[in-house]
Design a protein around this motif. Structure first.
Motif, PDB file in Angstrom:
ATOM      1  N   ARG A  89       0.788  -1.227   0.000  1.00 34.83           N
ATOM      2  CA  ARG A  89       0.000   0.000   0.000  1.00 34.83           C
ATOM      3  C   ARG A  89       0.830   1.293   0.000  1.00 34.83           C
ATOM      4  N   CYS A  90       0.937   1.904  -1.163  1.00 31.28           N
ATOM      5  CA  CYS A  90       1.498   3.246  -1.236  1.00 31.28           C
ATOM      6  C   CYS A  90       1.168   3.853  -2.610  1.00 31.28           C
ATOM      7  N   GLY A  91       0.836   5.113  -2.606  1.00 24.38           N
ATOM      8  CA  GLY A  91       0.546   5.826  -3.849  1.00 24.38           C
ATOM      9  C   GLY A  91       0.835   7.301  -3.654  1.00 24.38           C
ATOM     10  N   TYR A  92       0.520   8.099  -4.653  1.00 25.44           N
ATOM     11  CA  TYR A  92       0.705   9.548  -4.498  1.00 25.44           C
ATOM     12  C   TYR A  92      -0.259  10.303  -5.381  1.00 25.44           C
ATOM     13  N   THR A  93      -0.610  11.470  -4.913  1.00 25.39           N
ATOM     14  CA  THR A  93      -1.542  12.333  -5.633  1.00 25.39           C
ATOM     15  C   THR A  93      -0.873  13.681  -5.809  1.00 25.39           C
ATOM     16  N   VAL A  94      -0.986  14.216  -7.019  1.00 27.68           N
ATOM     17  CA  VAL A  94      -0.383  15.520  -7.298  1.00 27.68           C
ATOM     18  C   VAL A  94      -1.506  16.541  -7.446  1.00 27.68           C
ATOM     19  N   VAL A  95      -1.514  17.525  -6.554  1.00 25.79           N
ATOM     20  CA  VAL A  95      -2.517  18.589  -6.619  1.00 25.79           C
ATOM     21  C   VAL A  95      -1.764  19.901  -6.863  1.00 25.79           C
ATOM     22  N   PRO A  96      -1.796  20.400  -8.100  1.00 22.49           N
ATOM     23  CA  PRO A  96      -1.003  21.592  -8.419  1.00 22.49           C
ATOM     24  C   PRO A  96      -1.443  22.812  -7.615  1.00 22.49           C
ATOM     25  N   GLU A  97      -0.478  23.654  -7.298  1.00 22.21           N
ATOM     26  CA  GLU A  97      -0.810  24.869  -6.543  1.00 22.21           C
ATOM     27  C   GLU A  97      -1.643  25.844  -7.377  1.00 22.21           C
ATOM     28  N   LYS A  98      -1.526  25.706  -8.704  1.00 28.18           N
ATOM     29  CA  LYS A  98      -2.274  26.616  -9.580  1.00 28.18           C
ATOM     30  C   LYS A  98      -3.746  26.231  -9.714  1.00 28.18           C
ATOM     31  N   LEU A  99      -4.125  25.097  -9.147  1.00 31.66           N
ATOM     32  CA  LEU A  99      -5.506  24.632  -9.314  1.00 31.66           C
ATOM     33  C   LEU A  99      -6.424  25.315  -8.288  1.00 31.66           C
ATOM     34  N   VAL A 100      -7.228  26.224  -8.793  1.00 33.46           N
ATOM     35  CA  VAL A 100      -8.092  27.026  -7.917  1.00 33.46           C
ATOM     36  C   VAL A 100      -9.513  26.992  -8.482  1.00 33.46           C
ATOM     37  N   ARG A 101     -10.487  26.729  -7.614  1.00 31.10           N
ATOM     38  CA  ARG A 101     -11.887  26.820  -8.042  1.00 31.10           C
ATOM     39  C   ARG A 101     -12.666  27.603  -6.988  1.00 31.10           C
ATOM     40  N   ASP A 102     -13.585  28.438  -7.437  1.00 26.99           N
ATOM     41  CA  ASP A 102     -14.363  29.310  -6.540  1.00 26.99           C
ATOM     42  C   ASP A 102     -13.424  30.094  -5.613  1.00 26.99           C
ATOM     43  N   GLY A 103     -12.268  30.468  -6.135  1.00 23.31           N
ATOM     44  CA  GLY A 103     -11.308  31.249  -5.362  1.00 23.31           C
ATOM     45  C   GLY A 103     -10.550  30.454  -4.302  1.00 23.31           C
ATOM     46  N   VAL A 104     -10.719  29.148  -4.298  1.00 23.93           N
ATOM     47  CA  VAL A 104     -10.083  28.333  -3.256  1.00 23.93           C
ATOM     48  C   VAL A 104      -9.048  27.387  -3.880  1.00 23.93           C
ATOM     49  N   SER A 105      -7.896  27.240  -3.193  1.00 20.71           N
ATOM     50  CA  SER A 105      -6.846  26.344  -3.666  1.00 20.71           C
ATOM     51  C   SER A 105      -7.197  24.899  -3.302  1.00 20.71           C
ATOM     52  N   LEU A 106      -7.269  24.033  -4.305  1.00 20.00           N
ATOM     53  CA  LEU A 106      -7.584  22.627  -4.025  1.00 20.00           C
ATOM     54  C   LEU A 106      -6.428  21.945  -3.303  1.00 20.00           C
ATOM     55  N   ASN A 107      -5.206  22.459  -3.553  1.00 21.52           N
ATOM     56  CA  ASN A 107      -4.042  21.927  -2.851  1.00 21.52           C
ATOM     57  C   ASN A 107      -4.196  22.151  -1.345  1.00 21.52           C
ATOM     58  N   LYS A 108      -4.613  23.335  -0.962  1.00 24.76           N
ATOM     59  CA  LYS A 108      -4.783  23.649   0.473  1.00 24.76           C
ATOM     60  C   LYS A 108      -5.938  22.844   1.067  1.00 24.76           C
ATOM     61  N   MET A 109      -7.004  22.699   0.275  1.00 22.17           N
ATOM     62  CA  MET A 109      -8.146  21.903   0.762  1.00 22.17           C
ATOM     63  C   MET A 109      -7.729  20.456   1.005  1.00 22.17           C
ATOM     64  N   TRP A 110      -6.965  19.899   0.051  1.00 23.08           N
ATOM     65  CA  TRP A 110      -6.569  18.489   0.173  1.00 23.08           C
ATOM     66  C   TRP A 110      -5.624  18.304   1.375  1.00 23.08           C
ATOM     67  N   LEU A 111      -4.748  19.290   1.586  1.00 22.94           N
ATOM     68  CA  LEU A 111      -3.845  19.231   2.738  1.00 22.94           C
ATOM     69  C   LEU A 111      -4.673  19.230   4.036  1.00 22.94           C
ATOM     70  N   ARG A 112      -5.692  20.081   4.043  1.00 22.53           N
ATOM     71  CA  ARG A 112      -6.558  20.180   5.224  1.00 22.53           C
ATOM     72  C   ARG A 112      -7.288  18.869   5.458  1.00 22.53           C
TER      73      ARG A 112
END
Ligand code: MLT
Length: 395
Positions: free
Chosen positions: A243-266
């Protein structure tokens, strides 16, 4: 009180149904050997480099000075560095903060949907890996399907009717094995950018690609503004049980003014405590020597795929996959329904495959075989299925 969306799901997950049918047949026919060619589960052991790295990590954990408790939130730096280097080999530059180490692509593909509202619309190709559909049904989202079939070589392209908030793409595809070229993937990226969609790109089989085809959606211009990529060591390096994998969420990915990278980290820091140090050391070793160990293993599986596709060629059966993928998706003989063919293959040839219907409406006359079995099983199962197909065709 309970989530009623679950009642809209099929009673069990596709591979659980297949496993149950196989168990029932085995208990009714204890003297018959069954040839398993269904779930994409690996059979070759971990490579020497991975085992050595994990052994060393186990030893470190037994010594006070090198023992470790909770790891870094997004995964140990040494692993994220290796992943970053791997992407660099495809000319993709990532920031470490964009990489999240996880316990595998399946959980992330399902969990990532938590970042979207329940009224977000979802577009999935049909046939499709059932996790995309089921996890969105659990959240009560509306799902639209885009048809993948012989007419588009199982590589559907979007039209205006396909606009959706979330788009799932998998290339090399599970279950069909079809792979998007750069131009086609570029059209999907343009479409997502034009409609404000987010593409959830499943690259779990990228190591199986030979030749000049995109391994990552981030090889495509503009993808960092509209895509998230999910990858796994399961099929690349035999980690289905580790069991191991990885997900890449670019910092430039923003929807409704919110960073998906920050949401995923949260989300991850709240609900996930990371992958063990031992496993992450093993995962980093996969990339040693340009992924030499993993590539050797994959060559073996691809030879298995060649055994299957050569037999289908000689029978004149239509199929996709096999060359850049561990899956071969073939048309059932005489227009047979895939669950009917599944039962027949089990009863007459003792071969277990995966009925295409389990992946969607457009798969219902197709059957998927995995190349992850061992050589002997692959050879016997192929011969038995070949004979069965020839018999059915004769009528
Ligand atoms: C498959 O057979 O489609 C895969 O093993 C499923 C998975 O990776 O979860």
């Amino acid at each position: 009180m309970i989530n009623k969306n679950y009642s809209a799901l099929k009673e069990s997950y596709l591979f659980s149904t297949v496993a149950r049918k196989q168990r029932e047949f085995a208990s009714e026919n204890p003297s018959l050997k069954i040839y398993k060619m269904s779930i994409g589960d690996v059979t070759l052991p971990l490579s020497k480099e991975v085992v050595e790295a994990m052994n060393k990590a186990v030893a470190e954990m037994g010594v006070k000075e090198t023992f470790r408790g909770y790891g870094d939130e997004q995964g140990y730096r040494f692993l994220r560095e290796s992943i970053k280097e791997h992407y660099r080999s495809y000319n993709v530059e990532l920031d470490e903060k964009e990489i999240f180490v996880s316990d595998g692509a399946k959980s992330d593909l399902g969990n990532f949907t938590e970042l979207f509202s329940a009224d977000a619309t979802v577009l999935v190709p049909d046939p499709v890996y059932p996790v995309y559909v089921d996890s969105n049904m659990m959240a009560g989202r509306r799902i639209k399907y885009i048809k993948a079939d012989k007419t588009n070589s199982f590589l559907p392209m979007p039209s205006e009717d396909d606009a959706a908030d979330i788009i799932y793409l998998c290339s090399p595809n599970n279950p069909t094995g079809a792979v998007y070229g750069r131009k086609e993937l570029g059209k999907w990226v343009d479409f997502a950018l034009a409609h404000g969609s987010v593409i959830l790109f499943d690259a779990a089989y990228e190591f199986f690609i030979d030749g000049d085809l995109p391994h990552s959606i981030f090889e495509i211009e503009g993808a960092k503004e509209c895509a998230v990529e999910f990858c796994s060591f399961s099929k690349t390096a035999g980690f289905t049980g580790v069991r191991c994998g990885y997900t890449v969420v670019p910092e430039k990915l923003v929807r409704d003014g919110v960073s998906l990278n920050k949401m995923w980290l949260r989300r991850q820091t709240t609900k996930f405590n990371g992958v063990s140090y031992i496993v992450q050391r093993g995962a980093a070793a996969v990339f040693a020597d340009g992924g030499k160990g993993a590539k050797e293993t994959i060559r073996y599986y691809k030879e298995n795929a060649g055994i299957i596709t050569r037999a289908l060629d000689s029978l004149g059966v239509f199929y996709t996959g096999g060359s850049n993928s561990p899956y071969v998706f073939f048309e059932c003989p005489n227009g047979m329904d895939s669950w009917e063919f599944f039962d027949l293959a089990l009863k007459r040839a003792q071969v277990v495959g995966t009925p295409g219907a389990g992946f969607g409406e457009n798969g219902k006359k197709f059957f998927r075989l995995t190349a992850f079995s061992d050589r002997e099983t692959t050879m016997i199962a192929t011969e038995r299925l070949g004979n069965l197909i020839a018999d059915v065709k004769k009528g």
